[in-house]
Scaffold this active site. Structure first.
Site, PDB file in Angstrom:
ATOM      1  N   ASP A 195       0.817  -1.219   0.000  1.00  0.00           N
ATOM      2  CA  ASP A 195       0.000   0.000   0.000  1.00  0.00           C
ATOM      3  C   ASP A 195       0.844   1.259   0.000  1.00  0.00           C
ATOM      4  OD1 ASP A 195       0.745  -0.547   2.640  1.00  0.00           O
ATOM      5  OD2 ASP A 195      -1.156   0.138   3.501  1.00  0.00           O
ATOM      6  N   GLY A 230      -2.787  -6.049  19.520  1.00  0.00           N
ATOM      7  CA  GLY A 230      -1.542  -6.563  18.985  1.00  0.00           C
ATOM      8  C   GLY A 230      -1.702  -7.691  17.986  1.00  0.00           C
ATOM      9  N   SER A 231      -2.918  -7.903  17.475  1.00  0.00           N
ATOM     10  CA  SER A 231      -3.173  -9.037  16.591  1.00  0.00           C
ATOM     11  C   SER A 231      -2.858  -8.743  15.134  1.00  0.00           C
ATOM     12  CB  SER A 231      -4.646  -9.463  16.709  1.00  0.00           C
ATOM     13  OG  SER A 231      -5.493  -8.396  16.293  1.00  0.00           O
ATOM     14  N   LEU A 239      -4.844  -6.900  13.272  1.00  0.00           N
ATOM     15  CA  LEU A 239      -6.133  -6.767  12.586  1.00  0.00           C
ATOM     16  C   LEU A 239      -6.616  -5.321  12.579  1.00  0.00           C
ATOM     17  CD1 LEU A 239      -7.936  -9.974  13.923  1.00  0.00           C
ATOM     18  CD2 LEU A 239      -6.624  -9.687  11.820  1.00  0.00           C
ATOM     19  N   SER A 240      -5.692  -4.409  12.817  1.00  0.00           N
ATOM     20  CA  SER A 240      -5.918  -2.969  12.634  1.00  0.00           C
ATOM     21  C   SER A 240      -6.823  -2.340  13.669  1.00  0.00           C
ATOM     22  CB  SER A 240      -6.456  -2.677  11.227  1.00  0.00           C
ATOM     23  OG  SER A 240      -5.496  -3.001  10.273  1.00  0.00           O
ATOM     24  N   SER A 241      -6.544  -2.609  14.935  1.00  0.00           N
ATOM     25  CA  SER A 241      -7.305  -1.937  15.990  1.00  0.00           C
ATOM     26  C   SER A 241      -7.040  -0.436  15.973  1.00  0.00           C
ATOM     27  CB  SER A 241      -6.957  -2.534  17.360  1.00  0.00           C
ATOM     28  OG  SER A 241      -5.567  -2.455  17.605  1.00  0.00           O
ATOM     29  N   ASP A 275      -5.364  -0.018   5.765  1.00  0.00           N
ATOM     30  CA  ASP A 275      -6.121  -0.370   6.965  1.00  0.00           C
ATOM     31  C   ASP A 275      -7.291   0.583   7.171  1.00  0.00           C
ATOM     32  OD1 ASP A 275      -4.157  -2.242   7.198  1.00  0.00           O
ATOM     33  OD2 ASP A 275      -3.223  -1.368   8.981  1.00  0.00           O
ATOM     34  N   TYR A 318       8.890  -1.485  10.516  1.00  0.00           N
ATOM     35  CA  TYR A 318       7.929  -1.045   9.486  1.00  0.00           C
ATOM     36  C   TYR A 318       8.457   0.221   8.807  1.00  0.00           C
ATOM     37  CZ  TYR A 318       3.261  -0.217   7.488  1.00  0.00           C
ATOM     38  OH  TYR A 318       2.207  -0.035   6.628  1.00  0.00           O
TER      39      TYR A 318
END
EC number: 2.7.1.6
Length: 389
Positions: free
Chosen positions: A36, A124-125, A127-129, A175, A225
């Site tokens: 992205d 911390g998963s 999944l874009s909290s 995200d 990152y």
């Protein structure tokens, strides 16, 4: 869930006034990782997991935040006159960053707010909290203050800008875009360079999407990152000296191979290779899904993981164990790391009659090899952010 959060809000902040409720989903990216911010294609879908808010405007400029997920922190209070990053502000730096970006773009916030939050995305998963919270804040502000001219893609851009410039993580747009623009039973085929997108139905009549949470998150994720992004930007500049390109993902695999030696550092060369090849994989994967060729889609998912492990080096031992275990099970169509990396989750497409076996064998094998207990979510694809009735 919203009833419980409303009760919490009223106990903390009172029950009078115009109290409204909102939801913004997390996301899982089926394929197209770390493309992205390289101008390529991604293929995420919104989940029915996400973040909920109960909010009300105040008569002054005070901001009061509370999260059920961080209940031990209690109510965190600040002001619209103090929208600066602050380590003590903890998780509230994300909504504060969105408010800062609104004001920076000329959308002045005339009043403070009371906001209570609850999210069912595991912390911390991967999944874009954080993106879910940013987009959630955006739709709260848009609705509460009548900024009707702000579109949902702009809400996504505001969330990304705030994370880049207020919270210091140089994430791409995927995200936030998935959280803002999700559509039930569809993934989003998004060109991150132009923000052109189309919905592609995720029709899996004989299979399920299963997310496996490794329950580990290595601390180097944010710095690494940013390093990956910097490496790709440098590689792009080197390639531009020979080729009239705007982004890495303007290249085909053959064009990259013909010019890769322009990139002087071998590590940068690997990073750029991943970006180019992953973009092309994503384009082919969406075509395969449209043609109902789920086996080809799964094969491309597997190739994506290998590239993320070897070329982009954003996997880790625990994630590789989960993927290797998944690949050994009959009925697993494809499995790969998803998200920023260095822990978090894998995403797998598993045939219906193999789901129970998948959860049992991957769970047991992972526990035996790492000592950690994985969590499994058989997920549904949901809608994007919205106000709840």
């Amino acid at each position: 869930m919203t009833e419980k959060l409303m009760e919490t809000f009223q106990n903390l902040f009172g029950a009078d006034g115009d109290i409204r409720t909102y939801f913004a989903p997390g996301r899982v990216n089926l394929i197209g990782e770390h493309t992205d911010y390289n101008g390529g294609h991604v293929f995420p879908c919104a989940l029915t997991l996400g973040t909920y808010a109960v909010a009300r405007k105040r008569d002054d400029r005070v901001l009061r935040f509370y999260s059920e997920n961080f209940a031990s922190l209690g109510v965190i209070e600040t002001s619209l006159d103090d929208l600066v990053p602050d380590e003590k502000a903890d998780w509230t730096n994300y909504p504060k960053g969105v408010m800062w970006t609104f004001e920076k773009r000329g959308y002045k916030l005339p009043q403070g707010m009371d906001i209570a939050i609850y999210g069912d995305i595991p912390n911390g998963s991967g999944l874009s909290s954080s993106a879910s919270l940013e987009v959630l804040t955006g739709i709260v502000l848009k609705d509460m203050f009548g900024f009707d001219e702000i579109t949902m893609p702009e809400i996504a851009q505001i969330g990304q800008y705030s994370e880049n410039n207020f919270n210091g993580c140089n994430c791409g747009i995927m995200d936030q875009f998935a959280s803002a623009m999700g559509k039930k039973d569809n993934a989003i085929f998004l060109d991150t360079n132009t923000l052109e997108y189309e919905y592609a139905p995720v029709v899996l009549p004989d299979a399920k999407i299963v997310i496996t949470n490794s329950k580990v998150k290595h601390s180097l994720v944010d710095s690494a990152y940013n390093d990956r992004r910097s490496e790709c930007e440098t590689a792009l500049e080197e390639l531009k000296s020979e080729m009239p390109i705007v982004t890495l993902d303007d290249l085909t695999e053959a064009e990259f191979e013909a010019h890769k030696d322009t990139i002087k550092d071998p590590v940068r060369q690997l990073r750029a290779k991943h970006a180019v090849y992953e973009n092309q994989r994503t384009i082919r994967a969406v075509a395969a899904l449209k043609a109902n060729n789920i086996e080809e889609f799964g094969k491309l998912m597997n190739e994506s993981h290998i590239s993320l492990k070897n070329d982009y080096e954003v996997s880790c031992e625990e994630i590789d164990i989960l993927v290797d275990l998944a690949w050994e099970i009959p009925g697993v169509i494809g499995s790969r790391i998803t998200g920023g990396g260095f822990g978090g989750c894998t995403v797998s497409i598993v045939k219906n009659d193999a789901v129970d076996t998948f959860i049992e064998k991957v769970g047991n094998g992972y526990k035996e090899q790492t000592g950690n207990t994985a969590e499994f979510y058989v997920v549904e694809v949901g809608d994007g952010a919205h106000r709840l009735s």
